[in-house]
Scaffold this motif. Structure first.
Motif, PDB file in Angstrom:
ATOM      1  N   PHE A  61       0.810  -1.215   0.000  1.00 16.74           N
ATOM      2  CA  PHE A  61       0.000   0.000   0.000  1.00 16.74           C
ATOM      3  C   PHE A  61       0.849   1.273   0.000  1.00 16.74           C
ATOM      4  CE2 PHE A  61      -2.461   3.273   2.286  1.00 16.74           C
ATOM      5  CZ  PHE A  61      -3.503   3.411   1.384  1.00 16.74           C
ATOM      6  N   ALA A  62       1.923   1.271   0.803  1.00 16.44           N
ATOM      7  CA  ALA A  62       2.766   2.468   0.919  1.00 16.44           C
ATOM      8  C   ALA A  62       3.906   2.484  -0.099  1.00 16.44           C
ATOM      9  CB  ALA A  62       3.336   2.569   2.332  1.00 16.44           C
ATOM     10  N   GLY A  63       4.120   1.396  -0.801  1.00 13.07           N
ATOM     11  CA  GLY A  63       5.181   1.344  -1.798  1.00 13.07           C
ATOM     12  C   GLY A  63       6.584   1.344  -1.224  1.00 13.07           C
ATOM     13  N   LEU A  64       6.737   0.873  -0.008  1.00 13.34           N
ATOM     14  CA  LEU A  64       8.045   0.854   0.645  1.00 13.34           C
ATOM     15  C   LEU A  64       8.858  -0.355   0.228  1.00 13.34           C
ATOM     16  CD1 LEU A  64       6.923   1.809   4.260  1.00 13.34           C
ATOM     17  CD2 LEU A  64       7.835   3.314   2.482  1.00 13.34           C
ATOM     18  N   THR A  65      10.178  -0.247   0.356  1.00 13.73           N
ATOM     19  CA  THR A  65      11.089  -1.349   0.078  1.00 13.73           C
ATOM     20  C   THR A  65      11.711  -1.799   1.392  1.00 13.73           C
ATOM     21  OG1 THR A  65      11.586  -0.545  -2.134  1.00 13.73           O
ATOM     22  CG2 THR A  65      13.185  -2.030  -1.147  1.00 13.73           C
ATOM     23  N   THR A  66      11.708  -3.103   1.616  1.00 13.85           N
ATOM     24  CA  THR A  66      12.316  -3.701   2.798  1.00 13.85           C
ATOM     25  C   THR A  66      13.274  -4.783   2.333  1.00 13.85           C
ATOM     26  OG1 THR A  66      10.282  -3.339   4.047  1.00 13.85           O
ATOM     27  CG2 THR A  66      11.839  -4.915   4.965  1.00 13.85           C
ATOM     28  N   GLN A  67      14.434  -4.871   2.998  1.00  9.30           N
ATOM     29  CA  GLN A  67      15.405  -5.874   2.597  1.00  9.30           C
ATOM     30  C   GLN A  67      15.990  -6.550   3.832  1.00  9.30           C
ATOM     31  OE1 GLN A  67      18.876  -4.497   0.414  1.00  9.30           O
ATOM     32  NE2 GLN A  67      18.929  -6.423  -0.707  1.00  9.30           N
ATOM     33  N   GLY A  68      16.279  -7.836   3.688  1.00 14.28           N
ATOM     34  CA  GLY A  68      16.926  -8.591   4.748  1.00 14.28           C
ATOM     35  C   GLY A  68      17.862  -9.607   4.135  1.00 14.28           C
ATOM     36  N   SER A  69      18.867  -9.994   4.892  1.00 17.31           N
ATOM     37  CA  SER A  69      19.837 -10.972   4.420  1.00 17.31           C
ATOM     38  C   SER A  69      20.171 -11.899   5.575  1.00 17.31           C
ATOM     39  CB  SER A  69      21.087 -10.255   3.916  1.00 17.31           C
ATOM     40  OG  SER A  69      21.928 -11.162   3.261  1.00 17.31           O
TER      41      SER A  69
ATOM     42  N   TYR B 243       2.648  -7.087  -2.501  1.00 18.01           N
ATOM     43  CA  TYR B 243       4.101  -7.148  -2.481  1.00 18.01           C
ATOM     44  C   TYR B 243       4.654  -8.001  -3.619  1.00 18.01           C
ATOM     45  CZ  TYR B 243       3.917  -5.350   2.308  1.00 18.01           C
ATOM     46  OH  TYR B 243       3.705  -4.587   3.423  1.00 18.01           O
ATOM     47  N   VAL B 244       5.877  -7.687  -3.996  1.00 16.76           N
ATOM     48  CA  VAL B 244       6.673  -8.522  -4.882  1.00 16.76           C
ATOM     49  C   VAL B 244       7.980  -8.787  -4.145  1.00 16.76           C
ATOM     50  CG1 VAL B 244       7.912  -8.674  -7.075  1.00 16.76           C
ATOM     51  CG2 VAL B 244       5.655  -7.612  -6.993  1.00 16.76           C
ATOM     52  N   TYR B 245       8.376 -10.053  -4.084  1.00 14.74           N
ATOM     53  CA  TYR B 245       9.589 -10.476  -3.384  1.00 14.74           C
ATOM     54  C   TYR B 245      10.640 -10.893  -4.395  1.00 14.74           C
ATOM     55  CZ  TYR B 245       6.430 -10.804   0.596  1.00 14.74           C
ATOM     56  OH  TYR B 245       5.523 -10.524   1.574  1.00 14.74           O
ATOM     57  N   LYS B 246      11.848 -10.385  -4.226  1.00 12.58           N
ATOM     58  CA  LYS B 246      12.986 -10.802  -5.045  1.00 12.58           C
ATOM     59  C   LYS B 246      13.977 -11.472  -4.108  1.00 12.58           C
ATOM     60  CE  LYS B 246      12.192  -7.336  -8.433  1.00 12.58           C
ATOM     61  NZ  LYS B 246      12.488  -7.262  -9.790  1.00 12.58           N
ATOM     62  N   LEU B 247      14.331 -12.702  -4.442  1.00 15.43           N
ATOM     63  CA  LEU B 247      15.266 -13.473  -3.630  1.00 15.43           C
ATOM     64  C   LEU B 247      16.557 -13.674  -4.399  1.00 15.43           C
ATOM     65  CD1 LEU B 247      12.227 -14.847  -3.144  1.00 15.43           C
ATOM     66  CD2 LEU B 247      13.570 -16.154  -1.544  1.00 15.43           C
ATOM     67  N   GLU B 248      17.654 -13.507  -3.698  1.00 12.83           N
ATOM     68  CA  GLU B 248      18.970 -13.828  -4.239  1.00 12.83           C
ATOM     69  C   GLU B 248      19.576 -14.864  -3.318  1.00 12.83           C
ATOM     70  OE1 GLU B 248      22.111 -10.904  -5.713  1.00 12.83           O
ATOM     71  OE2 GLU B 248      22.927 -11.592  -3.799  1.00 12.83           O
ATOM     72  N   VAL B 249      19.986 -15.986  -3.889  1.00 14.05           N
ATOM     73  CA  VAL B 249      20.575 -17.077  -3.118  1.00 14.05           C
ATOM     74  C   VAL B 249      22.001 -17.274  -3.610  1.00 14.05           C
ATOM     75  CG1 VAL B 249      20.376 -19.494  -2.477  1.00 14.05           C
ATOM     76  CG2 VAL B 249      18.300 -18.154  -2.918  1.00 14.05           C
ATOM     77  N   ARG B 250      22.931 -17.180  -2.668  1.00 14.40           N
ATOM     78  CA  ARG B 250      24.349 -17.272  -3.022  1.00 14.40           C
ATOM     79  C   ARG B 250      25.036 -18.239  -2.058  1.00 14.40           C
ATOM     80  NH1 ARG B 250      26.962 -13.669  -5.896  1.00 14.40           N
ATOM     81  NH2 ARG B 250      25.338 -12.124  -5.588  1.00 14.40           N
ATOM     82  N   ASP B 251      25.807 -19.143  -2.615  1.00 13.85           N
ATOM     83  CA  ASP B 251      26.631 -20.016  -1.792  1.00 13.85           C
ATOM     84  C   ASP B 251      27.789 -19.165  -1.279  1.00 13.85           C
ATOM     85  OD1 ASP B 251      27.764 -22.193  -0.565  1.00 13.85           O
ATOM     86  OD2 ASP B 251      28.600 -23.036  -2.402  1.00 13.85           O
TER      87      ASP B 251
END
Length: 91
Positions: free
Chosen positions: A11-19, A53-61
């Motif tokens: 709704f607010a168009g915010l971006t959240t990121q976690g690793s 929401y749209v989720y983008k995942l990056e997976v790295r060894d």
């Protein structure tokens, strides 16, 4: 394995990121199984819908520079993927 999740939209168009580095977590086996399960899933359309929401995942060894990317629209998230997304974003 290092998992990074970026959540955009809503709704607010915010971006959240976690690793999260799974090797440092007590539930590493469950985390890694949830990540591995992404490869065999039909993640849906990936088309955004208003206020979702749209989720983008990056997976790295950790020992490898190559990364795998997944995009999941909120309406296409199943229970296991939802748990993984929440776990990484809350870290």
């Amino acid at each position: 394995m290092i998992v990074t999740v970026t959540r955009t939209g809503g709704f607010a168009g915010l971006t959240t990121q976690g690793s999260l580095d799974t090797s440092a977590e007590g539930d590493a086996d469950r985390l890694e199984a949830a990540v591995q399960a992404l490869s065999g899933k039909d993640l849906g359309t990936g088309r955004p819908q208003p206020d979702r929401y749209v989720y983008k995942l990056e997976v790295r060894d950790a020992a490898d520079s190559d990364a795998t990317h997944h995009t999941v629209a909120e309406q296409d998230v199943d229970e296991t993927t939802a748990w993984l997304l929440d776990r990484v974003l809350s870290s």
